[in-house]
Write a protein that holds these residues in place. Sequence first.
Motif, PDB file in Angstrom:
ATOM      1  N   ALA A  37       0.894  -1.335   0.049  1.00  0.00           N
ATOM      2  CA  ALA A  37      -0.220  -0.016  -0.149  1.00  0.00           C
ATOM      3  C   ALA A  37       0.831   1.249  -0.130  1.00  0.00           C
ATOM      4  O   ALA A  37       0.549   2.160  -0.448  1.00  0.00           O
ATOM      5  CB  ALA A  37      -1.236   0.048   1.108  1.00  0.00           C
ATOM      6  N   ALA A  38       1.940   1.145   0.667  1.00  0.00           N
ATOM      7  CA  ALA A  38       2.770   2.360   0.688  1.00  0.00           C
ATOM      8  C   ALA A  38       3.328   2.992  -0.766  1.00  0.00           C
ATOM      9  O   ALA A  38       3.441   4.007  -0.830  1.00  0.00           O
ATOM     10  CB  ALA A  38       4.054   2.107   1.443  1.00  0.00           C
ATOM     11  N   GLU A  39       3.617   1.967  -1.629  1.00  0.00           N
ATOM     12  CA  GLU A  39       3.982   2.535  -3.016  1.00  0.00           C
ATOM     13  C   GLU A  39       2.565   3.252  -3.653  1.00  0.00           C
ATOM     14  O   GLU A  39       2.911   3.836  -4.592  1.00  0.00           O
ATOM     15  CB  GLU A  39       4.307   1.162  -3.711  1.00  0.00           C
ATOM     16  N   ALA A  40       1.416   3.119  -3.159  1.00  0.00           N
ATOM     17  CA  ALA A  40       0.400   3.681  -3.765  1.00  0.00           C
ATOM     18  C   ALA A  40       0.029   4.622  -3.163  1.00  0.00           C
ATOM     19  O   ALA A  40      -0.967   5.458  -3.506  1.00  0.00           O
ATOM     20  CB  ALA A  40      -0.967   2.646  -4.070  1.00  0.00           C
ATOM     21  N   LYS A  41       0.486   5.142  -1.933  1.00  0.00           N
ATOM     22  CA  LYS A  41      -0.125   5.870  -0.986  1.00  0.00           C
ATOM     23  C   LYS A  41       0.577   7.359  -0.968  1.00  0.00           C
ATOM     24  O   LYS A  41       1.792   7.383  -0.932  1.00  0.00           O
ATOM     25  CB  LYS A  41      -0.125   5.351   0.474  1.00  0.00           C
ATOM     26  N   HIS A  42      -0.014   8.554  -1.444  1.00  0.00           N
ATOM     27  CA  HIS A  42       0.801   9.718  -1.722  1.00  0.00           C
ATOM     28  C   HIS A  42      -0.049  10.868  -0.950  1.00  0.00           C
ATOM     29  O   HIS A  42      -0.704  11.480  -1.562  1.00  0.00           O
ATOM     30  CB  HIS A  42       0.830   9.963  -2.962  1.00  0.00           C
ATOM     31  N   ASN A  43       0.056  10.907   0.585  1.00  0.00           N
ATOM     32  CA  ASN A  43      -0.756  11.693   1.159  1.00  0.00           C
ATOM     33  C   ASN A  43      -0.071  12.203   2.394  1.00  0.00           C
ATOM     34  O   ASN A  43       1.255  11.692   2.718  1.00  0.00           O
ATOM     35  CB  ASN A  43      -2.101  11.044   1.296  1.00  0.00           C
ATOM     36  N   LEU A  44      -0.688  13.082   3.248  1.00  0.00           N
ATOM     37  CA  LEU A  44      -0.252  13.380   4.525  1.00  0.00           C
ATOM     38  C   LEU A  44      -1.063  13.033   5.447  1.00  0.00           C
ATOM     39  O   LEU A  44      -2.202  12.824   5.328  1.00  0.00           O
ATOM     40  CB  LEU A  44       0.051  15.212   4.595  1.00  0.00           C
ATOM     41  N   GLN A  45      -0.522  12.724   6.591  1.00  0.00           N
ATOM     42  CA  GLN A  45      -1.366  12.268   7.988  1.00  0.00           C
ATOM     43  C   GLN A  45      -0.933  13.275   9.144  1.00  0.00           C
ATOM     44  O   GLN A  45       0.225  13.545   9.144  1.00  0.00           O
ATOM     45  CB  GLN A  45      -1.071  10.851   8.318  1.00  0.00           C
ATOM     46  N   PHE A  46      -1.976  13.599   9.827  1.00  0.00           N
ATOM     47  CA  PHE A  46      -1.679  14.416  11.034  1.00  0.00           C
ATOM     48  C   PHE A  46      -1.053  13.210  12.029  1.00  0.00           C
ATOM     49  O   PHE A  46      -1.401  12.337  12.300  1.00  0.00           O
ATOM     50  CB  PHE A  46      -3.023  14.563  11.722  1.00  0.00           C
ATOM     51  N   SER A  47       0.112  13.902  12.665  1.00  0.00           N
ATOM     52  CA  SER A  47       1.001  13.119  13.502  1.00  0.00           C
ATOM     53  C   SER A  47       0.324  12.547  14.595  1.00  0.00           C
ATOM     54  O   SER A  47      -0.266  13.459  15.290  1.00  0.00           O
ATOM     55  CB  SER A  47       2.140  13.807  13.661  1.00  0.00           C
ATOM     56  N   ASP A  98      -7.504  -2.678   2.648  1.00  0.00           N
ATOM     57  CA  ASP A  98      -6.821  -2.599   3.861  1.00  0.00           C
ATOM     58  C   ASP A  98      -6.387  -3.467   4.497  1.00  0.00           C
ATOM     59  O   ASP A  98      -6.878  -4.752   4.238  1.00  0.00           O
ATOM     60  CB  ASP A  98      -8.099  -1.971   4.895  1.00  0.00           C
ATOM     61  N   ASN A  99      -5.333  -3.345   5.336  1.00  0.00           N
ATOM     62  CA  ASN A  99      -4.830  -4.695   5.974  1.00  0.00           C
ATOM     63  C   ASN A  99      -6.034  -5.541   7.036  1.00  0.00           C
ATOM     64  O   ASN A  99      -6.785  -4.653   7.649  1.00  0.00           O
ATOM     65  CB  ASN A  99      -3.765  -4.373   7.151  1.00  0.00           C
ATOM     66  N   ALA A 100      -6.002  -6.733   6.756  1.00  0.00           N
ATOM     67  CA  ALA A 100      -6.985  -7.580   7.805  1.00  0.00           C
ATOM     68  C   ALA A 100      -6.932  -7.529   9.191  1.00  0.00           C
ATOM     69  O   ALA A 100      -7.948  -7.302   9.914  1.00  0.00           O
ATOM     70  CB  ALA A 100      -7.030  -8.882   7.092  1.00  0.00           C
ATOM     71  N   ILE A 152     -19.359   4.340   5.415  1.00  0.00           N
ATOM     72  CA  ILE A 152     -18.623   3.093   5.952  1.00  0.00           C
ATOM     73  C   ILE A 152     -18.966   1.898   4.740  1.00  0.00           C
ATOM     74  O   ILE A 152     -19.916   2.074   3.987  1.00  0.00           O
ATOM     75  CB  ILE A 152     -19.533   2.505   7.151  1.00  0.00           C
ATOM     76  N   TYR A 153     -17.915   1.130   4.693  1.00  0.00           N
ATOM     77  CA  TYR A 153     -17.805   0.002   3.541  1.00  0.00           C
ATOM     78  C   TYR A 153     -17.125  -1.137   4.015  1.00  0.00           C
ATOM     79  O   TYR A 153     -16.141  -0.906   5.069  1.00  0.00           O
ATOM     80  CB  TYR A 153     -17.381   0.595   2.225  1.00  0.00           C
ATOM     81  N   PRO A 154     -17.154  -2.227   3.447  1.00  0.00           N
ATOM     82  CA  PRO A 154     -16.326  -3.412   3.987  1.00  0.00           C
ATOM     83  C   PRO A 154     -14.890  -3.054   3.792  1.00  0.00           C
ATOM     84  O   PRO A 154     -14.366  -2.655   2.614  1.00  0.00           O
ATOM     85  CB  PRO A 154     -16.839  -4.816   3.196  1.00  0.00           C
ATOM     86  N   SER A 155     -14.123  -3.508   4.693  1.00  0.00           N
ATOM     87  CA  SER A 155     -12.608  -3.333   4.539  1.00  0.00           C
ATOM     88  C   SER A 155     -11.960  -4.154   3.400  1.00  0.00           C
ATOM     89  O   SER A 155     -10.898  -4.187   3.164  1.00  0.00           O
ATOM     90  CB  SER A 155     -12.009  -3.451   6.066  1.00  0.00           C
ATOM     91  N   SER A 156     -12.756  -5.279   3.017  1.00  0.00           N
ATOM     92  CA  SER A 156     -12.221  -6.090   2.271  1.00  0.00           C
ATOM     93  C   SER A 156     -12.252  -5.361   0.743  1.00  0.00           C
ATOM     94  O   SER A 156     -11.847  -6.210  -0.319  1.00  0.00           O
ATOM     95  CB  SER A 156     -12.942  -7.282   2.147  1.00  0.00           C
ATOM     96  N   SER A 157     -13.037  -4.490   0.482  1.00  0.00           N
ATOM     97  CA  SER A 157     -13.183  -3.850  -0.655  1.00  0.00           C
ATOM     98  C   SER A 157     -12.023  -2.994  -1.397  1.00  0.00           C
ATOM     99  O   SER A 157     -11.195  -2.501  -0.640  1.00  0.00           O
ATOM    100  CB  SER A 157     -14.691  -2.431  -0.530  1.00  0.00           C
ATOM    101  N   LEU A 158     -11.794  -3.378  -2.544  1.00  0.00           N
ATOM    102  CA  LEU A 158     -10.802  -2.467  -3.325  1.00  0.00           C
ATOM    103  C   LEU A 158     -11.344  -1.209  -3.462  1.00  0.00           C
ATOM    104  O   LEU A 158     -12.380  -0.651  -3.813  1.00  0.00           O
ATOM    105  CB  LEU A 158     -10.662  -3.256  -4.824  1.00  0.00           C
ATOM    106  N   HIS A 159     -10.122  -0.201  -2.864  1.00  0.00           N
ATOM    107  CA  HIS A 159     -10.884   1.335  -3.099  1.00  0.00           C
ATOM    108  C   HIS A 159      -9.626   2.181  -3.328  1.00  0.00           C
ATOM    109  O   HIS A 159      -8.430   1.666  -2.998  1.00  0.00           O
ATOM    110  CB  HIS A 159     -11.589   1.651  -1.931  1.00  0.00           C
TER     111      HIS A 159
END
Length: 225
Positions: A37-47, A98-100, A152-159
């Motif tokens: 997922a890190a390869e696809a993730k290009h954003n910022l997160q509040f520390s 998302d991670n299971a 809200i949506y199933p965590s098993s969903s591709l998104h």
Amino acid sequence: MLLHIPEIFNPSQVETLRNALQSGPWVDGAASAGPLAAEAKHNLQFSTEAEEYPSLAKTIAAALERHPLFLSAALPQFILPFMFNRYTGGGNYGDHIDNAIQTDRNSGQRLRTDISVTVFLSDPESYEGGDLIIEDTYGAHEVKLPAGDAIIYPSSSLHRVEPVTAGERIAAFSWVQSLVPDAWQRSMLFNLDMTLIKLRSQVGNSEEIVALTGHYHNLLRQWSR
């Protein structure tokens, strides 16, 4: 089940949350993602080390836990601590699942992720792009909700989150371990609960409504873990 939860926060509450988040500190969002997922993730997160973080995360969770539609649909057993992301300048998050299993940063407990939650904190007119795209058996669903609303949506969903090409998109996100792990069973219980509420408003607590309510709770008792 993909479900829009309206009005988690009113406009004044949203503004207070955004003001608290605005100055940061914001860190690279890829640091909290798995290797793929890190390869696809290009954003910022509040520390999560910020002094304000624990209070902000608890504010989001507490508001959801007061919302009857969320409680009926998610049947939450545990809610992982909320985090906050920020997309701007082309920021995006490519296709991923998302991670299971996630670890609760407060308790250290490892939890199953049944349901993913996003609470939108930016007005949709204030940014371009940034749609949350969720795929299921019925195709791809584009989600861009008013500030203060949640999906809200199933965590098993591709998104994925499409690139934000102008403005900025700020949201809170987390995962729920439900009392009922099976998504189909949760959906059945939710539909039954919503039907019971409508029937009760029409005919009151008739003998039949009481009996159906008993069936709901017996199913919940059987399916919950």
